[in-house]
Write a protein that holds these residues in place. Sequence first.
Motif, PDB file in Angstrom:
ATOM      1  N   ILE A  27       0.872  -1.177   0.000  1.00  0.00           N
ATOM      2  CA  ILE A  27       0.000   0.000   0.000  1.00  0.00           C
ATOM      3  C   ILE A  27       0.905   1.222   0.000  1.00  0.00           C
ATOM      4  O   ILE A  27       1.706   1.406   0.910  1.00  0.00           O
ATOM      5  N   VAL A  28       0.796   2.032  -1.049  1.00  0.00           N
ATOM      6  CA  VAL A  28       1.629   3.228  -1.194  1.00  0.00           C
ATOM      7  C   VAL A  28       0.736   4.456  -1.350  1.00  0.00           C
ATOM      8  O   VAL A  28      -0.469   4.344  -1.578  1.00  0.00           O
ATOM      9  N   LYS A  29       1.351   5.631  -1.248  1.00  0.00           N
ATOM     10  CA  LYS A  29       0.629   6.894  -1.429  1.00  0.00           C
ATOM     11  C   LYS A  29      -0.056   6.891  -2.793  1.00  0.00           C
ATOM     12  O   LYS A  29       0.498   6.404  -3.775  1.00  0.00           O
ATOM     13  N   GLY A  30      -1.272   7.427  -2.846  1.00  0.00           N
ATOM     14  CA  GLY A  30      -2.039   7.444  -4.090  1.00  0.00           C
ATOM     15  C   GLY A  30      -1.278   8.084  -5.233  1.00  0.00           C
ATOM     16  O   GLY A  30      -0.681   9.144  -5.065  1.00  0.00           O
ATOM     17  N   LEU A  31      -1.287   7.446  -6.404  1.00  0.00           N
ATOM     18  CA  LEU A  31      -0.544   7.965  -7.555  1.00  0.00           C
ATOM     19  C   LEU A  31      -1.106   9.283  -8.067  1.00  0.00           C
ATOM     20  O   LEU A  31      -0.362  10.160  -8.483  1.00  0.00           O
ATOM     21  N   PHE A  33      -3.571  11.294  -6.352  1.00  0.00           N
ATOM     22  CA  PHE A  33      -4.026  12.234  -5.329  1.00  0.00           C
ATOM     23  C   PHE A  33      -3.103  12.162  -4.126  1.00  0.00           C
ATOM     24  O   PHE A  33      -2.911  11.107  -3.548  1.00  0.00           O
ATOM     25  N   ASP A  34      -2.535  13.289  -3.765  1.00  0.00           N
ATOM     26  CA  ASP A  34      -1.615  13.358  -2.633  1.00  0.00           C
ATOM     27  C   ASP A  34      -2.364  13.886  -1.409  1.00  0.00           C
ATOM     28  O   ASP A  34      -2.032  14.917  -0.860  1.00  0.00           O
ATOM     29  N   ARG A  35      -3.427  13.187  -1.030  1.00  0.00           N
ATOM     30  CA  ARG A  35      -4.229  13.579   0.138  1.00  0.00           C
ATOM     31  C   ARG A  35      -4.446  12.370   1.025  1.00  0.00           C
ATOM     32  O   ARG A  35      -4.316  11.232   0.580  1.00  0.00           O
ATOM     33  N   ASN A  36      -4.817  12.615   2.264  1.00  0.00           N
ATOM     34  CA  ASN A  36      -5.091  11.518   3.192  1.00  0.00           C
ATOM     35  C   ASN A  36      -6.217  10.642   2.660  1.00  0.00           C
ATOM     36  O   ASN A  36      -7.198  11.128   2.122  1.00  0.00           O
ATOM     37  N   PHE A  76      -7.079   4.649  -5.069  1.00  0.00           N
ATOM     38  CA  PHE A  76      -8.299   4.215  -4.399  1.00  0.00           C
ATOM     39  C   PHE A  76      -8.423   4.942  -3.072  1.00  0.00           C
ATOM     40  O   PHE A  76      -7.429   5.197  -2.404  1.00  0.00           O
ATOM     41  N   ARG A  77      -9.631   5.259  -2.700  1.00  0.00           N
ATOM     42  CA  ARG A  77      -9.879   5.972  -1.441  1.00  0.00           C
ATOM     43  C   ARG A  77     -10.301   4.984  -0.367  1.00  0.00           C
ATOM     44  O   ARG A  77     -11.232   4.207  -0.559  1.00  0.00           O
ATOM     45  N   LEU A  78      -9.590   4.995   0.744  1.00  0.00           N
ATOM     46  CA  LEU A  78      -9.973   4.161   1.881  1.00  0.00           C
ATOM     47  C   LEU A  78     -11.078   4.874   2.649  1.00  0.00           C
ATOM     48  O   LEU A  78     -10.956   6.053   2.977  1.00  0.00           O
ATOM     49  N   VAL A  79     -12.141   4.163   2.912  1.00  0.00           N
ATOM     50  CA  VAL A  79     -13.260   4.732   3.673  1.00  0.00           C
ATOM     51  C   VAL A  79     -13.575   3.801   4.831  1.00  0.00           C
ATOM     52  O   VAL A  79     -13.284   2.601   4.795  1.00  0.00           O
ATOM     53  N   LYS A  80     -14.172   4.351   5.858  1.00  0.00           N
ATOM     54  CA  LYS A  80     -14.561   3.539   7.005  1.00  0.00           C
ATOM     55  C   LYS A  80     -15.741   2.658   6.606  1.00  0.00           C
ATOM     56  O   LYS A  80     -16.670   3.111   5.925  1.00  0.00           O
TER      57      LYS A  80
END
Length: 86
Positions: A27-31, A33-36, A76-80
């Motif tokens: 799992i790496v920083k989004g290619l 989007f550089d946001r949380n 991909f965005r991780l969501v709860k």
Amino acid sequence: MCRFARSPNIRARRPEEADKKDATFFIVKGLAFDRNGWVSLELRTHPGSFVRNKKGELWTEEKKEEDEAYLKSAAFRLVKPVPPQR
């Protein structure tokens, strides 16, 4: 040697060690989007290749630095998770 798991209705090959490695990602920083919350999945066995969404299907491909569509489809965005209502 190929091993198979048996059940009354299903016959499936048991994963070998190489299969397990092929199914492992970093799992790496989004290619794109550089946001949380945004991540990309880099293949362990093929550094520089990432999981991407192509028309609702997951594919793996080598990174294309100048291709904005590729970069967005590999983020991909991780969501709860939402607990099921009971």
